[in-house]
Enzyme design. Structure first.
Site, PDB file in Angstrom:
ATOM      1  N   ASP A 290       2.513   2.995   0.872  1.00  0.00           N
ATOM      2  CA  ASP A 290       3.710   2.350   1.419  1.00  0.00           C
ATOM      3  C   ASP A 290       4.003   1.031   0.721  1.00  0.00           C
ATOM      4  OD1 ASP A 290       4.465   4.226   3.343  1.00  0.00           O
ATOM      5  OD2 ASP A 290       2.836   3.565   4.657  1.00  0.00           O
TER       6      ASP A 290
ATOM      7  N   ASN B 204      -0.922  -1.487  -0.012  1.00  0.00           N
ATOM      8  CA  ASN B 204      -2.215  -1.033  -0.544  1.00  0.00           C
ATOM      9  C   ASN B 204      -2.174   0.399  -1.057  1.00  0.00           C
ATOM     10  OD1 ASN B 204      -3.232  -3.480   0.365  1.00  0.00           O
ATOM     11  ND2 ASN B 204      -3.679  -2.614   2.362  1.00  0.00           N
ATOM     12  N   CYS B 205      -1.234   0.635  -1.969  1.00  0.00           N
ATOM     13  CA  CYS B 205      -0.873   2.023  -2.243  1.00  0.00           C
ATOM     14  C   CYS B 205      -1.620   2.731  -3.359  1.00  0.00           C
ATOM     15  CB  CYS B 205       0.589   2.084  -2.644  1.00  0.00           C
ATOM     16  SG  CYS B 205       1.619   0.994  -1.760  1.00  0.00           S
ATOM     17  N   VAL B 206      -1.551   4.003  -3.294  1.00  0.00           N
ATOM     18  CA  VAL B 206      -1.886   5.020  -4.310  1.00  0.00           C
ATOM     19  C   VAL B 206      -3.155   4.773  -5.111  1.00  0.00           C
ATOM     20  CG1 VAL B 206       0.445   5.900  -4.556  1.00  0.00           C
ATOM     21  CG2 VAL B 206      -0.285   4.055  -6.039  1.00  0.00           C
TER      22      VAL B 206
END
Lengths: 428, 349
Positions: A211, A241-243
């Site tokens: 997100d 805090n993505c991917v």
């Protein structure tokens, strides 16, 4: 909108009784940070550690990296909609602790957290090995749900970055850089003979740990919108805090978006930088269609001649990237796309999950499947328990001596798709 | 140090036996160098020597591929060389294809480094460039003088097991393999420069030419679903709780095959996802969302489908290379066929 970025160069970080900046050193009061983080009942323990360039230190599992900033003139405060009120930002003056960062880490939320090595071969692949890092290691309350933990960790990082940023208020910057983009019609009139260029900023919005927030709004719930580039420098766009670690855009990347910086360098000389179209990467086909239709509509509506499109993540968002590229080209607007590759460990497979002949101008951040051996480090900030599980790790990644064999996917920022690095790939 | 031993392969023409009228001669092996091998041996200097030369007619090879390959392999094996070199074939199509095929056979069967050389438009180059190092030559033997030193230089490096540079540094034809490099400028700067070139209609070079994908034609529709055995396969990472085979959360190197006997539906007690590319909370709390065993059991009971196959196959699609995906599916597709499965539902995420 005109924003001055006052860069205060930080060359060292030390613990101290008082949080302050003096002669290029950031002094940090550890207990005040702990108290700030522990305000959140979802966090039961917080440890603060420092990591400097060249040290034999491994930080993992890394969630986000944030540059401490503070607004000293102009409306609003830093990180609007998250820490400060949702006032529109991007004007006046902002101070940054250039060379320092807050790194949040702790037990994994999902699979996507990464590794930052401060020295050795891994350090060459992450820009964060060059920073003086204040690492905030959080421990969640037993049994809390993953989304709650993610939010607690995210907010802890932003709070600490805001707190440290305040130390920069009264410090004279080492360098002041001014950026300006005017309202559309004025901006177009200012350089009538230069090609009008925009930036299509694809934000990762696939769900938990995928997100991104725009002025505090979860970006999967937005339709594409237009921003002044300077708003982003004040934290209008922040990471959830993505991917996978290698191609997540940390909050640090957003604040220091290199595409915006490079476009400004040629602004008024070779191009007329009109603005940013922020769009998302949702998982539903209808959302993908709507968002790419709208980014293409905006590109035309703003009268752009060309755009750079940047991606975040890989696989599913490759379709968003190609849809954006194709539809924008179909409007007669030229495109360059910035991506990375998943060509297999042998580099022999197709690098993207989607393709179109119109995507004839591609910049790549490298093949994330490349395998690397990270030698053991003297000190670990966080924990090594998850090396086999995080995206890019495999059974046996963590070896008994503390070294890690894994894909470079595990390294935070290694194949960044904003073109932050010099790392890339070519055909052999 | 002893010299590396090389076996060299050439056709009847370069052996000086004759042209098209001699193209049907079967393979023969002679000790030492023949034809272009002389120049090659000279270019090797002290590092390597050609211990034998194998000569085969182009037509013979083309018409007797399997036999010719087996015969030639035996000849090569008998000399236990350190390396095998074929050609250069320049633009001779049958010769180039033979050079490529034999090099590949030697590499696959004997595991020694192999090298050939040809013109980039030689059909052999197109077929074998992914598998082999092929030194790029011009389109005629007039280029021999220049081609030989390039082949010798690369051959020495390969025999010694040295790291090879880029196609342009080492003079081989691009193999289509992606390798990571550091460029001089950061990506954002390169992107803006590319954009300025593109918008001004100036030349620019993409860093990644678009890939080409296979298109798989859909199978014919099932005639009678009521009698059909249906299997369910997923790239959404659903595995028995604890992920017993440790399928990776990204870039999967394996797939799992698990028994569905006795499961009317999946629960968070029995199954979970290993996938690292999406929000796992909803798949973990109800794994049927990704692997719809509950609905398939209903359809089985209602008689809409004949039966649900006993096993499901699963992997993680996240960052998994097309190469691995093709390998997995080729394997389990055969098992599904052998088990009499009529149709497969594939779920992704």
């Amino acid at each position: 909108m005109r924003l001055e970025l006052g860069k205060i160069k930080i060359a060292d970080v030390q613990f101290s009784e008082e949080t302050k900046v003096e002669n290029g050193t950031l002094y940090v009061n550890k207990q005040e940070i702990i108290d700030l983080v522990m305000e959140d009942d979802h966090i039961v323990k917080c440890v603060v550690e420092l990591a400097r360039p060249g040290e034999s230190v491994r930080i993992t599992p890394v969630k986000d990296v944030i540059e401490p900033r503070v607004k000293v003139e102009g409306p609003g405060g830093i990180f609007p909609g998250m820490i400060n009120k949702v006032t529109t930002v991007g004007e006046g003056r902002t101070h940054t602790l250039n060379g320092a960062a807050v790194v949040t880490c702790g037990k994994i939320v999902g699979f996507q957290e990464g590794i930052i090595d401060m020295s050795g071969p891994g350090a060459e692949l992450t820009p964060f090995s060059k920073l003086n890092n204040v690492c905030v290691v959080v421990e969640p309350k037993e049994g809390i749900e993953q989304h709650t933990y993610e939010k607690a960790a995210r907010m802890a990082g932003l709070k600490v970055a805001t707190y440290l940023g305040k130390a920069a208020i009264d410090v004279e910057p080492d360098e002041i850089v001014a950026y300006e983009t005017k309202p559309l019609l004025e901006q177009v009139a200012e350089y009538p003979d230069l090609p009008k260029v925009g930036y299509v900023y694809m934000l990762q919005t696939q769900g938990l740990l995928h997100d991104t927030y725009v002025y505090g709004v979860d970006a999967k719930k937005i339709i594409p919108t237009v921003l002044y580039p300077t708003e982003i420098m004040d934290g209008a766009v922040l990471s959830g805090n993505c991917v996978s670690a290698c191609d997540k855009n940390t909050s640090y990347h957003h604040l220091n978006n290199p595409i915006i910086e490079e476009l400004y360098k040629k602004h008024g000389k070779e191009i007329n930088f009109i603005g940013v179209i922020a769009t998302n990467e949702n998982v539903y086909l209808a959302d993908k269609e709507r968002s790419s239709n709208w980014s293409a509509k905006f590109a035309k509506y703003l009268g752009l001649d060309a755009v750079i499109i940047s991606q975040e993540g890989f696989g599913n968002p490759d379709t968003d990237l190609i849809m954006n590229c194709k539809k924008i080209e179909n409007e007669g607007v030229k495109t360059v796309i910035v991506t990375d590759e998943y060509a297999g460990r042998d580099g022999a497979s197709q690098s993207l999950a989607d393709a179109d002949p119109k995507a004839d101008a591609v910049v790549t951040g490298g093949n994330a499947n490349e395998v690397i051996v990270l030698p053991p480090m003297d000190k670990v900030i966080g924990m090594l328990d998850y090396a086999d599980k995080i995206a890019g790790g495999f059974d046996g990644s963590l070896r008994p001596d503390g070294s890690i064999e894994a894909e470079i996917q595990v390294i935070t920022g290694a194949t960044n798709e904003l073109g932050f690095n010099k790392y890339s790939a070519t055909t052999y | 140090m002893s010299k590396y031993k090389v076996v060299h392969y050439i056709n009847q023409f370069f052996a000086g036996i004759g042209g098209e009228e001699k193209a049907n001669i079967p393979p023969e092996m002679r000790d030492g160098v023949v034809g272009p091998g002389m120049a090659l041996a000279a270019a090797f200097e002290a590092d390597m020597e050609i211990v034998a030369t194998i000569i085969c007619g182009d037509s013979y090879y083309a018409e007797n591929m399997e036999n010719a390959e087996a015969e030639i392999l035996e000849m090569v094996k008998s000399k236990s060389p350190d390396m095998f070199i074929a050609g250069p074939a320049f633009n001779a199509g049958r010769y180039g294809t033979a050079c490529g095929a034999i090099c590949k056979a030697v590499k696959d069967n004997l595991g020694i480094p192999v090298l050939t050389g040809m013109y980039v438009e030689n059909p052999g180059a197109d077929i074998f460039k992914k598998d082999l190092f092929i030194v790029e030559t011009k389109n005629s033997a007039a280029d021999m003088r220049k081609a030989i030193p390039k082949m010798a230089a690369l051959a020495i490096k390969m025999a010694k097991g040295e790291e090879l540079g880029s196609p342009s540094e080492e003079n081989y034809i691009e193999r289509g393999v992606r390798r990571n490099i550091f460029r001089e400028k950061r990506g954002a700067e390169r992107a803006v420069e590319m954009l300025v070139a593109k918008v001004n209609n100036k030349p620019f070079v993409t860093e990644y030419p678009m890939p080409v994908f296979d298109h798989v034609a859909p199978a014919a529709a099932l005639k009678d679903l009521k009698k059909a055995k249906i299997a369910v396969v997923t790239s959404g990472g659903i595995v028995p709780k604890g992920n017993p085979d440790h399928i990776e959360s990204s870039s999967a190197s394996k797939y799992g095959k698990y028994d569905l006997t006795g499961f009317d539906y999946l629960t968070d007690e029995t199954h979970e996802t290993a996938h690292g590319g999406y929000d796992p909370c909803y798949a973990n709390s109800n794994p049927n969302r990704v692997l719809p065993v509950d609905v398939l059991r209903d359809l089985e009971k209602e008689g809409v489908i004949g039966e649900l196959h006993k096993y499901f196959y699963t992997t993680v699609g996240n960052g998994t290379s097309v190469g691995n995906a093709v390998k997995f599916s080729k394997e389990y597709a055969q098992e599904l066929l052998a088990d009499g499965v009529d149709g497969v539902i594939m779920t992704s995420t």
